[in-house]
Enzyme design. Sequence first.
Site, PDB file in Angstrom:
ATOM      1  N   SER A   7       0.897  -1.364   0.000  1.00  0.00           N
ATOM      2  CA  SER A   7       0.074  -0.092   0.005  1.00  0.00           C
ATOM      3  C   SER A   7       0.930   1.297  -0.144  1.00  0.00           C
ATOM      4  O   SER A   7       1.677   1.585   0.786  1.00  0.00           O
ATOM      5  CB  SER A   7      -0.818   0.076   1.219  1.00  0.00           C
ATOM      6  N   HIS A  32      -1.092  -1.248  -4.126  1.00  0.00           N
ATOM      7  CA  HIS A  32      -2.470  -1.004  -3.407  1.00  0.00           C
ATOM      8  C   HIS A  32      -2.489   0.444  -3.083  1.00  0.00           C
ATOM      9  O   HIS A  32      -1.604   1.203  -2.846  1.00  0.00           O
ATOM     10  CB  HIS A  32      -2.650  -1.819  -2.109  1.00  0.00           C
ATOM     11  N   ASP A  34      -4.931   3.493  -1.714  1.00  0.00           N
ATOM     12  CA  ASP A  34      -5.867   4.065  -0.769  1.00  0.00           C
ATOM     13  C   ASP A  34      -6.430   5.449  -0.899  1.00  0.00           C
ATOM     14  O   ASP A  34      -5.700   6.513  -0.951  1.00  0.00           O
ATOM     15  CB  ASP A  34      -5.382   3.986   0.874  1.00  0.00           C
ATOM     16  N   MET A  36      -8.991   8.096   0.123  1.00  0.00           N
ATOM     17  CA  MET A  36      -9.846   8.517   1.214  1.00  0.00           C
ATOM     18  C   MET A  36     -10.324  10.033   1.048  1.00  0.00           C
ATOM     19  O   MET A  36      -9.757  10.894   0.440  1.00  0.00           O
ATOM     20  CB  MET A  36      -8.914   8.498   2.477  1.00  0.00           C
ATOM     21  N   HIS A  66      -8.647   0.767  -3.565  1.00  0.00           N
ATOM     22  CA  HIS A  66      -9.408   0.968  -2.453  1.00  0.00           C
ATOM     23  C   HIS A  66     -10.150   2.208  -2.139  1.00  0.00           C
ATOM     24  O   HIS A  66      -9.492   3.022  -1.624  1.00  0.00           O
ATOM     25  CB  HIS A  66      -8.520   0.506  -1.126  1.00  0.00           C
ATOM     26  N   MET A  68     -12.160   4.368  -0.294  1.00  0.00           N
ATOM     27  CA  MET A  68     -12.727   4.871   1.060  1.00  0.00           C
ATOM     28  C   MET A  68     -13.592   6.187   1.194  1.00  0.00           C
ATOM     29  O   MET A  68     -13.071   6.987   1.486  1.00  0.00           O
ATOM     30  CB  MET A  68     -11.728   4.671   2.191  1.00  0.00           C
ATOM     31  N   MET A 137     -11.244  -5.746   5.884  1.00  0.00           N
ATOM     32  CA  MET A 137     -10.302  -4.740   6.798  1.00  0.00           C
ATOM     33  C   MET A 137     -10.057  -5.365   8.045  1.00  0.00           C
ATOM     34  O   MET A 137     -10.838  -5.933   8.787  1.00  0.00           O
ATOM     35  CB  MET A 137     -10.983  -3.385   7.033  1.00  0.00           C
ATOM     36  N   GLY A 145      -0.264   1.848   9.621  1.00  0.00           N
ATOM     37  CA  GLY A 145       0.426   1.679  10.866  1.00  0.00           C
ATOM     38  C   GLY A 145      -0.364   1.387  12.002  1.00  0.00           C
ATOM     39  O   GLY A 145       0.430   1.417  13.160  1.00  0.00           O
ATOM     40  N   ASP A 175      -6.605  -6.544   4.671  1.00  0.00           N
ATOM     41  CA  ASP A 175      -5.973  -5.010   4.786  1.00  0.00           C
ATOM     42  C   ASP A 175      -5.837  -4.614   6.035  1.00  0.00           C
ATOM     43  O   ASP A 175      -6.875  -4.235   6.553  1.00  0.00           O
ATOM     44  CB  ASP A 175      -6.684  -4.070   3.638  1.00  0.00           C
ATOM     45  N   GLY A 197       1.293  -2.026   4.422  1.00  0.00           N
ATOM     46  CA  GLY A 197       1.654  -0.559   4.059  1.00  0.00           C
ATOM     47  C   GLY A 197       2.944  -0.418   4.791  1.00  0.00           C
ATOM     48  O   GLY A 197       4.022  -0.633   4.071  1.00  0.00           O
TER      49      GLY A 197
HETATM   50  C1  DX5 Z   1      -5.981   1.752   5.943  1.00  0.00           C
HETATM   51  C2  DX5 Z   1      -5.578   1.334   4.340  1.00  0.00           C
HETATM   52  C3  DX5 Z   1      -4.424   0.431   4.342  1.00  0.00           C
HETATM   53  C4  DX5 Z   1      -3.379   0.859   5.088  1.00  0.00           C
HETATM   54  C5  DX5 Z   1      -2.537  -0.279   5.528  1.00  0.00           C
HETATM   55  O1  DX5 Z   1      -7.297   2.560   5.823  1.00  0.00           O
HETATM   56  O2  DX5 Z   1      -6.693   0.923   3.926  1.00  0.00           O
HETATM   57  O3  DX5 Z   1      -4.346  -0.125   3.078  1.00  0.00           O
HETATM   58  O4  DX5 Z   1      -2.525   1.495   3.972  1.00  0.00           O
HETATM   59  O5  DX5 Z   1      -1.503  -0.117   6.387  1.00  0.00           O
HETATM   60  P1  DX5 Z   1      -0.757  -0.948   7.317  1.00  0.00           P
HETATM   61  O6  DX5 Z   1      -0.283  -2.019   6.484  1.00  0.00           O
HETATM   62  O7  DX5 Z   1       0.325   0.052   7.713  1.00  0.00           O
HETATM   63  O8  DX5 Z   1      -1.649  -1.456   8.328  1.00  0.00           O
HETATM   64 ZN    ZN Z   2      -6.257  -0.118   1.670  1.00  0.00          ZN
END
Ligand code: DX5
Ligand code: ZN
Length: 220
Positions: A7, A32, A34, A36, A66, A68, A137, A145, A175, A197
Amino acid sequence: MKLISPSILSADFTKLGEQLNLLMLAGMKYVHVDVMDGHFVPNITIGPMICRAVKRAVPEAKMDVHLMIENPGDYIEVFAETCPEIIYVHAEAEPHLDRVLGQIRQMGVRTGVVLNPATPLCFLEEVLPIVDAVLLMSVNPGFGGQSFIPYCLEKIGRLNALRADGGFSFIIAVDGGVTGENISQIALAGANLIVAGSAVFKGEPDKNFRELTQILNRTR
Ligand code: DX5
Ligand code: ZN
């Protein structure tokens, strides 16, 4: 298939192309992204412009996008034009899921549905025959993180059983909070596409990716 999708949320955006190219050399097949909107989740990140840049930087990588965002149906076309492999839409964000999955398919993109940790699998019952990927999720979406929520492991296993019982072939993606410590368990529970990520981008991305891949390969 058991693959890692890094990610880019945790990437160094001043060196995005460079980091992605190093990951390609390390064997990356998926990337990936993200997206948002500051409404569905309390953070604002990436839009179609960055998706286009990712595709330009590493055209061979399959991009899983993805979303969101609220009203995802309004943005399918613009994201589909960035040439992703999969677009995931949150079931919680879209009352007309069937219609939006149809829009994704019509654009020639593979259909994905995402569930938040607290959303039960039964939300998916009707659409399982028409989805190409289900993303579970394992953290509350919005930030990289965070720590893997333990009860999500059992949920992956239940989705895997539903897939086998129904004779379906959708991808199970997971994820959030993936680390070298839990990636084996996640894969063993039934995940095919594992998003990571911070576990990839914190430190040396290509070295981390190789290490995670090694653990995953030993798990098979
Ligand atoms: C969170 C994202 C993830 C995120 C994962 O809302 O959808 O894709 O980047 O990050 P890590 O792997 O650090 O949890
Ligand atoms: Zn994601």
